[in-house]
Structure formats: C-alpha cells, structure tokens
Design an enzyme around this catalytic site. Structure first.
Site, short mmCIF file in Angstrom:
data_model
loop_
_atom_site.label_atom_id
_atom_site.label_comp_id
_atom_site.label_asym_id
_atom_site.label_seq_id
_atom_site.Cartn_x
_atom_site.Cartn_y
_atom_site.Cartn_z
N ASN A 154 0.85 -1.18 0.00
CA ASN A 154 0.00 0.00 0.00
C ASN A 154 0.90 1.24 0.00
OD1 ASN A 154 -2.86 1.00 0.39
ND2 ASN A 154 -1.77 2.11 2.01
N GLU A 217 -0.84 1.13 -5.24
CA GLU A 217 -0.98 2.43 -5.91
C GLU A 217 0.17 2.70 -6.88
OE1 GLU A 217 -1.59 1.94 -2.69
OE2 GLU A 217 -3.57 2.78 -2.27
N ASP A 265 -4.31 21.46 9.42
CA ASP A 265 -4.51 20.55 8.28
C ASP A 265 -5.25 21.24 7.13
OD1 ASP A 265 -4.74 18.14 6.70
OD2 ASP A 265 -4.46 17.02 8.54
#
Ligand code: MN
Length: 452
Positions: A154, A217, A265
C-alpha cells in the site's frame, strides 16, 4: 508520446530533479537564494507563492539539504507532465491509469543507496509551518507498507510529526494503512514501513488514487508514467519504493501511541490532539545532494494531491448522469476537499439534481456542491456566484441531506458521530423558460482590445 523526459540517449528520466529541470525550462520555477529558517520562514514564503511558481529554497538555515515545494501545486504542472492540453483529457488519463494498472519494473538498487544519514532526522530540513503546530512535520512522506496476508503493498501520504532524533508520530485515519497496522498491533508487533520523500509528482499523486484495499498504488503511477517507473527494495526491508526517490526512511510503526497535534490541516484550522502511533526510524538513505519536498498544509499542493483524484471520481460519476461534463472543481476556498463545482450540459429538467447525487457518490467527503451550466467556467468562482444569483431558486434547486457521513476534517461537523449536513445547489437554468432570459449580454464591436 512522452518526449519531455527524454534525454539525448533516449533514456527516460522521471525523477524529481528532472521534473524540476523541465519546469525550469518552462519558466515555472523560482529559486530562492537567501538563507531562510525551516521554522516559519520557508512556510511563509511558500504561502506567498501558493499559486505558483515551483519554489526551490537553496539555503536552509542549519541544513545542507535544499527544500522544494509547489511541484504538485497546480493542475497545470500535472497536465504539462502528462502532455495534456484539455482538462477532460487529463481526467481521462487519470481514470485510465486507475483501470489499467501496470507492474513497475523491479531493479536491484536505488539511486538513494549511495548515502546514509544514519537514523538522524535532525539532518532533514523538516519544516515547522504554523504558529500552534506542536512540532516540525514531514508532510510529503509517502508511506509504503505490505499487507501481511496478501503480500500486496500500500502507498499513502500521512503527516509525520517529529518527536525526537529518531522518532516520529504518524496520523493514520481508518483506511488502508490503518488496516495493515491493526494486523500487527493486535499481535503487539511493529509494522515495517519505508517512507519516500521527493518523488515524481505523479507518484505522489497516485498515493491518493481511488483504489480498493490490496491494490498497489504504484501500479497506477507506473501507467501514468508510461511504464517508466522502477522500484527497488530498501536495503534492510522487503518493501519496494521508487528507485528514483530522493530520500528513503526505513522505520517501524510501533504498537504504542503518543500525543500528536495540534497541527494545521487541509481546512486551514488546527486539528485536535490525539493519541497516534509512534514511529521508530532505523535508517535514512538519500541520493547525493538530495532535495527535500516540503508541502505547505492547506496549500494548493496539499489540496491537489489529496483532492485531484476525487475530482476525477466526481467527473466519472457525473458522466453516468449527463454525457457532457465541462469540468469539476474541488475549489481552493472549499479546502480542495469539501466544496465542488460541476459544470455540465443539462439535457432534461432534473439533470441538475441527479448530478448533485452523482457528485456526492463520487466523493463521500463532499459537503457542498454547486451544479452549473456549460457556459459557466467552474474554475471562475465569480461566474459560479453569478449563476447562483441568476439561475437558482432556493425552494426549487436546493437539496439538503442531514445526518450524512462527513469528513473528520470539518470542524463544524459532529466530531463524535462524524455526521454532517450536505447541501446541493442546482444553479442550472430551468428548461421551461427561454434560454435568452438567462444568457449574459455582450457588447458588439470589432476592436482588438489587446492593442488598447
Ligand atoms: Mn491503498
């Protein structure tokens, strides 16, 4: 045909410095040669140039490694790299890479094998971004981990807080890396990971590709890069990383937690303090004269790396409802994540509402969506507002969905239950009134206004 990375010998070069060279040739790079501190000063300059150009900070106070930013900071930089002129071609390329993944070639060693910084994180120019951030943060690190059951890797980007010389804290939301980590955590075992900093922007983008669990990915990245991506194991792990990576950190995510945050964020607000896993760094490798990729939280680069593939998913879902989609904009003002504008060619009454539902299904974190006609540029927010002002009626065009699952990043959502209210605004013109009523008038003339 991809020509932009071809050197004289025909060798394809895809690493970050080659991408920088290309952008330099296109006059899209600004080199900053005054000495700046990694604490607040570099982030302040990044914020000033958030809409471009790409930045290279050549002199970082108390550090030898230069910092780059903005290399993934606009749709333009991605489209240039993929030789796309039209947005829909670009979207289709991204979608096609997701449906046609390909295995990258495995090579025996990486360009980062040359040098080691032992396990000393203080040698990296890790940036402190905002006033109330708890510590310096690595924000561009791609975390590679292997699922112990399937053996499939991943890739995902996580914020990593500097704890001390060889420890980080990692924020992991319940997605793929979390599932892998839990398999180790229940056995009280550490999860081995490799963290890459400074890769081709398309490799970084692919880390947020909308693919299911147990889907590597990097296979998406390899297709996007015309199958030119090569991967290699890091020297002491079984984990494959892009062999062109500038910096590689070998580490263990431990089965213990530390306080992480506050940290500003994507919404531009501070995320709260949580107990998050501690990361122990074993070894740091880098190329000769590496670049460090610094990514400004809540900046355009952050929003695009996180949101671009969601934009493409919305496009895909909306295309199931109406065939002609001019564009989708996860707007910068809407944090690149919570607001979308979708521009479509409406064919029958009610299409606008169906587009609203399609957009929500394409991007489950989406909170507000505005649907406009094809004559409205979805990237020009003044035009979008004009469409709302002149084509929208609240009692007819508004869709309100309460108690839907929302984004944990939205401070106005219910932080306990994760529930939010979603709103769709159908600002397409009604088809039962003449079109002319809704069209902007023009001034007829034969002047060449560029000469005046
Ligand atoms: Mn994944």
């Amino acid at each position: 045909m991809k020509i932009i990375f071809t050197l004289d010998g025909g060798l394809e070069v895809i690493d970050l410095r080659s991408v920088l060279d290309k952008f330099r040739a296109l006059n899209m790079v600004k080199e900053i040669n005054i000495e700046l501190s990694p604490k607040f000063e570099i982030p302040a300059v990044m914020q000033k140039y958030d809409n471009g150009p790409v930045l290279i900070f050549n002199r970082v106070k108390n550090h030898k490694i230069p910092v780059i930013s903005g290399v993934a900071g606009s749709r333009k930089v991605f489209m240039k790299q993929l030789n796309c002129v039209h947005l829909t071609d670009f979207y289709n390329k991204l979608l096609s890479a997701v449906s046609n993944p390909s295995r990258p070639e495995i090579v025996s060693d990486g360009e980062f094998y040359d040098h080691t910084l032992s396990s000393d994180l203080y040698k990296l120019p890790i940036l402190t971004f905002f006033e109330k951030d708890r510590a310096p943060y690595i924000t561009s690190g791609i975390v590679y981990a292997k699922d112990p059951d399937s053996g499939i890797q991943n890739a995902s980007i996580h914020r990593l807080m500097l704890v001390d010389k060889n420890h980080l804290a990692i924020r992991i939301v319940p997605r793929h890396l979390y599932s892998i980590y839990q398999k180790y955590r229940v056995k009280n075992q550490p999860l081995p990971v490799a963290i890459a900093i400074g890769v081709n922007p398309l490799v970084a983008l692919s880390a947020s590709a909308p693919v299911p669990f147990n889907f590597d990915e990097m296979y998406v990245a390899n297709t996007l890069l015309d199958k030119q991506l090569t991967v290699c194991k890091t020297p002491n792990t079984d984990i494959q990383v892009p062999s062109h990576s500038e910096i590689i950190i070998e580490a263990l995510i431990l089965p213990e937690d530390v306080e992480e945050g506050p940290f500003l964020d994507i919404t531009g607000t501070y995320d709260e303090v949580r107990r998050q896993p501690l990361v122990e760094v074993n070894q740091i490798y880098c190329k000769r004269n590496p670049f460090y990729h610094g990514l400004l939280p809540a900046g355009a680069e952050h929003k695009l790396l996180m949101g671009l593939f969601r934009e493409v998913k919305i496009y895909e879902h909306v295309k199931n409802v109406v065939p002609n989609v001019r564009g989708v904009n996860l707007t910068l003002g809407g944090t690149g994540w919570l607001h979308a504008v979708v521009s479509v060619s409406k064919q029958t009454e009610g299409d606008g509402k169906n587009v609203i539902f399609a957009a929500f299904s394409g991007h489950p974190s989406l909170k507000h969506v505005v649907v406009v006609d094809e004559d409205i540029d979805p990237y020009n927010m003044e035009e979008v507002e004009w469409a709302i002002a002149t084509r929208f009626q609240g009692d007819k065009g508004l869709v309100v969905v309460s108690n839907a699952r929302g984004s944990s990043l939205d401070p106005s959502g219910d932080q306990q239950t994760g529930l939010t209210t979603k709103i769709g605004v159908d600002a397409t013109r009604p088809l039962n009134k003449p079109k002319e009523v809704f069209m902007k008038g023009i001034i007829p003339h034969n002047l060449n206004l560029d000469e005046i």
